[in-house]
Design a protein around this motif. Structure first.
Motif, PDB file in Angstrom:
ATOM      1  N   THR A  77      29.276  31.590  35.632  1.00  0.00           N
ATOM      2  CA  THR A  77      28.399  31.507  36.810  1.00  0.00           C
ATOM      3  C   THR A  77      27.633  32.812  36.982  1.00  0.00           C
ATOM      4  OG1 THR A  77      29.893  29.949  37.881  1.00  0.00           O
ATOM      5  CG2 THR A  77      28.353  31.123  39.305  1.00  0.00           C
ATOM      6  N   PHE A  78      28.334  33.938  36.901  1.00  0.00           N
ATOM      7  CA  PHE A  78      27.692  35.237  37.062  1.00  0.00           C
ATOM      8  C   PHE A  78      26.730  35.530  35.920  1.00  0.00           C
ATOM      9  CE2 PHE A  78      27.611  39.821  36.216  1.00  0.00           C
ATOM     10  CZ  PHE A  78      27.047  40.265  37.407  1.00  0.00           C
TER      11      PHE A  78
ATOM     12  N   ARG B 287      25.138  33.603  33.853  1.00  0.00           N
ATOM     13  CA  ARG B 287      23.939  32.749  33.805  1.00  0.00           C
ATOM     14  C   ARG B 287      22.874  33.215  34.788  1.00  0.00           C
ATOM     15  NH1 ARG B 287      27.699  27.601  33.112  1.00  0.00           N
ATOM     16  NH2 ARG B 287      27.603  27.430  30.844  1.00  0.00           N
ATOM     17  N   LYS B 288      23.292  33.927  35.841  1.00  0.00           N
ATOM     18  CA  LYS B 288      22.348  34.405  36.858  1.00  0.00           C
ATOM     19  C   LYS B 288      21.950  35.865  36.655  1.00  0.00           C
ATOM     20  CE  LYS B 288      25.058  33.067  40.292  1.00  0.00           C
ATOM     21  NZ  LYS B 288      25.590  32.830  41.640  1.00  0.00           N
TER      22      LYS B 288
ATOM     23  N   LYS C 280      35.061  30.203  34.094  1.00  0.00           N
ATOM     24  CA  LYS C 280      34.122  29.562  35.026  1.00  0.00           C
ATOM     25  C   LYS C 280      33.368  30.587  35.877  1.00  0.00           C
ATOM     26  CE  LYS C 280      33.668  25.828  38.242  1.00  0.00           C
ATOM     27  NZ  LYS C 280      33.793  25.583  39.599  1.00  0.00           N
ATOM     28  N   SER C 281      34.089  31.524  36.494  1.00  0.00           N
ATOM     29  CA  SER C 281      33.414  32.509  37.352  1.00  0.00           C
ATOM     30  C   SER C 281      32.523  33.430  36.523  1.00  0.00           C
ATOM     31  CB  SER C 281      34.430  33.334  38.147  1.00  0.00           C
ATOM     32  OG  SER C 281      35.203  34.155  37.299  1.00  0.00           O
ATOM     33  N   SER C 282      32.961  33.765  35.318  1.00  0.00           N
ATOM     34  CA  SER C 282      32.155  34.622  34.453  1.00  0.00           C
ATOM     35  C   SER C 282      30.867  33.926  34.037  1.00  0.00           C
ATOM     36  CB  SER C 282      32.958  35.036  33.221  1.00  0.00           C
ATOM     37  OG  SER C 282      34.081  35.790  33.608  1.00  0.00           O
TER      38      SER C 282
ATOM     39  N   CYS D 219      33.456  40.154  37.495  1.00  0.00           N
ATOM     40  CA  CYS D 219      33.981  38.873  37.015  1.00  0.00           C
ATOM     41  C   CYS D 219      34.930  39.051  35.829  1.00  0.00           C
ATOM     42  CB  CYS D 219      32.858  37.886  36.697  1.00  0.00           C
ATOM     43  SG  CYS D 219      31.782  38.376  35.358  1.00  0.00           S
TER      44      CYS D 219
ATOM     45  N   GLU E  73      29.260  29.859  26.819  1.00  0.00           N
ATOM     46  CA  GLU E  73      30.688  29.559  26.975  1.00  0.00           C
ATOM     47  C   GLU E  73      31.453  29.788  25.675  1.00  0.00           C
ATOM     48  OE1 GLU E  73      33.656  26.104  28.751  1.00  0.00           O
ATOM     49  OE2 GLU E  73      31.527  25.689  28.586  1.00  0.00           O
TER      50      GLU E  73
END
Length: 74
Positions: free
Chosen positions: A49-50, A52-53, A45-47, A37, A14
Motif C-alpha cells: 500500500t505504501f 504503490r503511493k 499488504k501494508s508495505s 512499513c 509484490e
C-alpha cells in the motif's frame, strides 16, 4: 517491447517484495530502507500500500532487489 536484460521485467512489486523479505527478513529490510512499513509491524499488504503511493520508496526497493540479484549471481 521486450526487456530481456532487465531483471525487473515481468516482476510485480509484490513478487519483488516477497523475494526481498525471504532473502533479507523484515529487520534487514528496515535496516537497508528506513521506512515505517518495514520497521513497525511490517506486512506485505501494508508495505505494498505504501510503496504503490510512494515512488521514491518503490525505487529504493527496486534498487535493493537489483543488488540482491547481483549478490546471488556471486
Amino acid at each position: 517491447m521486450t526487456q530481456p536484460n532487465n531483471p525487473l521485467h515481468s516482476k510485480t512489486l509484490e513478487m519483488i517484495l516477497n523475494e526481498l523479505v525471504d532473502y533479507h527478513g523484515w529487520d534487514q529490510m528496515g535496516y537497508h530502507i528506513r521506512i515505517n512499513c518495514f520497521l513497525n509491524n511490517p506486512s506485505i499488504k501494508s508495505s505494498l500500500t505504501f510503496l504503490r503511493k510512494t515512488p521514491w520508496a518503490r525505487k529504493k526497493v527496486e534498487d535493493l532487489y537489483l543488488r540482491m540479484i547481483e549478490d546471488l549471481k556471486g
